[in-house]
Design a protein around this motif. Structure first.
Motif, mmCIF file in Angstrom:
data_model
loop_
_atom_site.group_PDB
_atom_site.id
_atom_site.type_symbol
_atom_site.label_atom_id
_atom_site.label_comp_id
_atom_site.label_asym_id
_atom_site.label_seq_id
_atom_site.Cartn_x
_atom_site.Cartn_y
_atom_site.Cartn_z
ATOM 1 N N PRO A 264 1.816 7.735 -10.605
ATOM 2 C CA PRO A 264 1.704 7.393 -9.103
ATOM 3 C C PRO A 264 0.192 6.543 -8.844
ATOM 4 C CG PRO A 264 2.346 9.727 -9.189
ATOM 5 C CD PRO A 264 2.023 8.933 -10.487
ATOM 6 N N ALA A 265 -0.785 7.275 -9.883
ATOM 7 C CA ALA A 265 -2.112 6.639 -9.447
ATOM 8 C C ALA A 265 -2.144 5.103 -9.736
ATOM 9 C CB ALA A 265 -3.231 7.423 -10.102
ATOM 10 N N LEU A 266 -1.729 4.836 -10.894
ATOM 11 C CA LEU A 266 -1.410 3.331 -11.134
ATOM 12 C C LEU A 266 -0.730 2.604 -10.211
ATOM 13 C CD1 LEU A 266 -1.802 0.967 -13.436
ATOM 14 C CD2 LEU A 266 0.594 1.647 -14.318
ATOM 15 N N LEU A 267 0.360 3.139 -9.511
ATOM 16 C CA LEU A 267 0.833 2.200 -8.582
ATOM 17 C C LEU A 267 -0.002 2.159 -7.297
ATOM 18 C CD1 LEU A 267 3.511 1.077 -7.580
ATOM 19 C CD2 LEU A 267 4.560 3.118 -6.855
ATOM 20 N N ASP A 268 -0.614 3.383 -7.115
ATOM 21 C CA ASP A 268 -1.573 3.126 -5.863
ATOM 22 C C ASP A 268 -2.686 2.207 -6.077
ATOM 23 O OD1 ASP A 268 0.041 5.089 -4.579
ATOM 24 O OD2 ASP A 268 -1.472 6.736 -5.178
ATOM 25 N N ALA A 269 -3.145 1.944 -7.187
ATOM 26 C CA ALA A 269 -4.169 1.002 -7.580
ATOM 27 C C ALA A 269 -3.693 -0.308 -7.665
ATOM 28 C CB ALA A 269 -4.651 1.374 -8.854
ATOM 29 N N VAL A 270 -2.409 -0.591 -8.135
ATOM 30 C CA VAL A 270 -1.756 -1.969 -8.042
ATOM 31 C C VAL A 270 -1.796 -2.273 -6.810
ATOM 32 C CG1 VAL A 270 0.302 -3.220 -8.504
ATOM 33 C CG2 VAL A 270 -0.958 -1.736 -10.326
ATOM 34 N N LYS A 271 -1.100 -1.349 -5.646
ATOM 35 C CA LYS A 271 -0.868 -1.702 -4.312
ATOM 36 C C LYS A 271 -2.166 -2.327 -3.553
ATOM 37 C CE LYS A 271 3.405 0.831 -3.514
ATOM 38 N NZ LYS A 271 3.881 2.392 -2.940
ATOM 39 N N ALA A 272 -3.267 -1.313 -3.948
ATOM 40 C CA ALA A 272 -4.448 -1.647 -3.380
ATOM 41 C C ALA A 272 -5.090 -2.952 -3.670
ATOM 42 C CB ALA A 272 -5.499 -0.441 -3.841
ATOM 43 N N ARG A 273 -5.168 -3.304 -4.915
ATOM 44 C CA ARG A 273 -5.249 -4.626 -5.413
ATOM 45 C C ARG A 273 -4.543 -5.614 -4.778
ATOM 46 N NH1 ARG A 273 -5.335 -2.033 -11.530
ATOM 47 N NH2 ARG A 273 -7.594 -1.027 -11.319
ATOM 48 N N LEU A 274 -3.086 -5.398 -4.746
ATOM 49 C CA LEU A 274 -2.456 -6.449 -3.889
ATOM 50 C C LEU A 274 -2.796 -6.700 -2.525
ATOM 51 C CD1 LEU A 274 1.122 -5.766 -5.095
ATOM 52 C CD2 LEU A 274 0.083 -7.847 -5.253
ATOM 53 N N GLN A 275 -2.919 -5.501 -1.892
ATOM 54 C CA GLN A 275 -3.656 -5.769 -0.499
ATOM 55 C C GLN A 275 -4.867 -6.385 -0.336
ATOM 56 O OE1 GLN A 275 -1.643 -4.800 1.949
ATOM 57 N NE2 GLN A 275 -3.002 -6.067 3.234
ATOM 58 N N THR A 276 -5.894 -6.046 -1.421
ATOM 59 C CA THR A 276 -6.796 -6.957 -1.321
ATOM 60 C C THR A 276 -6.831 -8.498 -1.660
ATOM 61 O OG1 THR A 276 -8.289 -4.968 -2.303
ATOM 62 C CG2 THR A 276 -9.348 -6.952 -2.624
ATOM 63 N N LEU A 277 -6.126 -8.736 -2.315
ATOM 64 C CA LEU A 277 -5.659 -10.162 -2.556
ATOM 65 C C LEU A 277 -5.045 -10.803 -1.270
ATOM 66 C CD1 LEU A 277 -4.308 -10.079 -6.288
ATOM 67 C CD2 LEU A 277 -6.374 -11.240 -5.299
ATOM 68 N N LYS A 278 -4.203 -10.035 -0.546
ATOM 69 C CA LYS A 278 -3.486 -10.410 0.432
ATOM 70 C C LYS A 278 -4.648 -10.487 1.634
ATOM 71 C CE LYS A 278 1.160 -9.087 -0.551
ATOM 72 N NZ LYS A 278 2.336 -8.078 -0.107
ATOM 73 N N ASP A 279 -5.247 -9.867 1.764
ATOM 74 C CA ASP A 279 -6.474 -9.818 3.023
ATOM 75 C C ASP A 279 -7.132 -11.000 2.631
ATOM 76 O OD1 ASP A 279 -5.172 -7.612 3.972
ATOM 77 O OD2 ASP A 279 -6.812 -6.172 3.260
ATOM 78 N N ALA A 280 -7.806 -11.393 1.483
ATOM 79 C CA ALA A 280 -8.608 -12.510 1.221
ATOM 80 C C ALA A 280 -8.000 -13.871 1.537
ATOM 81 C CB ALA A 280 -9.067 -12.136 -0.221
ATOM 82 N N ASP A 281 -6.548 -13.825 1.416
ATOM 83 C CA ASP A 281 -5.919 -15.163 1.457
ATOM 84 C C ASP A 281 -4.444 -14.797 2.019
ATOM 85 O OD1 ASP A 281 -5.233 -17.683 1.193
ATOM 86 O OD2 ASP A 281 -5.291 -17.954 -0.863
ATOM 87 N N PRO A 282 -4.323 -14.489 3.471
ATOM 88 C CA PRO A 282 -3.182 -14.175 3.882
ATOM 89 C C PRO A 282 -2.227 -15.308 3.903
ATOM 90 C CG PRO A 282 -5.076 -14.311 5.597
ATOM 91 C CD PRO A 282 -5.662 -14.659 4.258
ATOM 92 N N ASP A 283 -2.519 -16.687 3.801
ATOM 93 C CA ASP A 283 -1.582 -17.798 3.719
ATOM 94 C C ASP A 283 -0.957 -17.858 2.492
ATOM 95 O OD1 ASP A 283 -2.137 -18.041 6.488
ATOM 96 O OD2 ASP A 283 -3.664 -19.437 6.142
ATOM 97 N N ASN A 284 -1.301 -17.133 1.439
ATOM 98 C CA ASN A 284 -0.942 -17.509 0.188
ATOM 99 C C ASN A 284 0.497 -16.591 -0.269
ATOM 100 O OD1 ASN A 284 -0.515 -17.753 -2.497
ATOM 101 N ND2 ASN A 284 -2.457 -17.478 -3.191
ATOM 102 N N LYS A 285 1.525 -17.369 -0.213
ATOM 103 C CA LYS A 285 2.928 -16.693 -0.427
ATOM 104 C C LYS A 285 3.135 -16.622 -1.774
ATOM 105 C CE LYS A 285 2.680 -15.898 4.012
ATOM 106 N NZ LYS A 285 2.185 -14.685 4.504
ATOM 107 N N ALA A 286 2.343 -17.077 -2.736
ATOM 108 C CA ALA A 286 2.947 -17.125 -4.300
ATOM 109 C C ALA A 286 2.793 -15.874 -4.738
ATOM 110 C CB ALA A 286 1.871 -18.273 -4.953
ATOM 111 N N SER A 287 3.565 -15.742 -6.002
ATOM 112 C CA SER A 287 3.471 -14.462 -6.636
ATOM 113 C C SER A 287 2.362 -14.144 -7.287
ATOM 114 C CB SER A 287 4.814 -14.626 -7.551
ATOM 115 O OG SER A 287 6.018 -14.772 -7.282
ATOM 116 N N VAL A 288 2.011 -13.081 -7.086
ATOM 117 C CA VAL A 288 0.697 -12.658 -7.695
ATOM 118 C C VAL A 288 0.622 -12.515 -9.238
ATOM 119 C CG1 VAL A 288 -1.348 -10.956 -7.602
ATOM 120 C CG2 VAL A 288 -0.291 -11.515 -5.519
ATOM 121 N N PRO A 289 -0.252 -13.192 -10.079
ATOM 122 C CA PRO A 289 -0.139 -13.043 -11.542
ATOM 123 C C PRO A 289 -0.477 -11.546 -11.830
ATOM 124 C CG PRO A 289 -1.262 -14.997 -10.971
ATOM 125 C CD PRO A 289 -1.134 -14.245 -9.609
#
Length: 198
Positions: free
Chosen positions: A98-123
């Motif tokens: 679960p810690a890996l999933l939490d880390a990935v979710k936090a990183r995804l959120q950071t990317l979305k917060d930095a570029d909210p208009d970007n709807k592309a799939s995150v590499p």
């Protein structure tokens, strides 16, 4: 008795000294000399310097870039800070942890917060850490994903950034080894140089 013991110890001591000199002095000096002669840049750490000779980093070790105006590298799980070369390691978190999933979710959120208009799939390389924690490269797709954010932060045309990414993309070695990759440090240095010239 002492003479017999000395007779048996003498060859062992001589062999120990000879092997120490051979493997601890001669061999390292020979390899260091060959490396300095054949591949001096790599032998000295693949360092990148600016026009004044100041070291900016190594092409072999990632650096943390956290500002919107720069391209971000692959996450690093080294402690106590990211890209700590003296503590190279991955997170060692398994896919069901679960810690890996939490880390990935936090990183995804950071990317979305930095570029909210970007709807592309995150590499995947923008949300998962490498095994060493020092990876200096991202995929061309990861660089492309960040172009709009970096363009807006630098007030720079997207096409200039696409060209910078293309110029800093390293292709497969000998045409078949590895994958295309972008060195984040060299890309950001080229970006800074371009921004300074505008």
């Amino acid at each position: 008795m002492v003479l017999t013991m000395y007779k048996h110890l003498k060859p062992a001591i001589v062999l120990f000294v000879l092997l120490t000199v051979l493997t601890g002095v001669i061999y390292p000096l020979l390899i260091t000399g060959l490396a300095q002669w054949l591949v001096p840049v790599q032998a000295n750490g693949s360092l990148i310097t600016d026009n004044q000779g100041n070291v900016k980093g190594s092409t072999l070790i990632g650096q943390p870039f956290n500002y919107s105006k720069h391209f971000w590298g692959r996450p690093s799980a080294t402690a106590p800070f990211p890209y700590n070369a003296s503590a190279s390691s991955g997170s060692n978190l398994g896919p069901t942890n679960p810690a890996l999933l939490d880390a990935v979710k936090a990183r995804l959120q950071t990317l979305k917060d930095a570029d909210p208009d970007n709807k592309a799939s995150v590499p995947i390389d923008l949300i998962t850490a490498s095994a060493s924690g020092l990876d200096p490269h991202i995929s061309p797709a990861a660089a492309d994903f960040q172009i709009n954010r970096v363009a807006q932060a630098n007030n720079m045309p997207v096409e200039i950034l696409r060209n910078l990414v293309a110029e800093n993309t390293e292709y497969r070695q000998w045409g078949f080894l590895g994958e295309p990759r972008v060195n984040v440090l060299t890309l950001n240095l080229a970006l800074d140089a371009n921004a300074a010239n505008q």
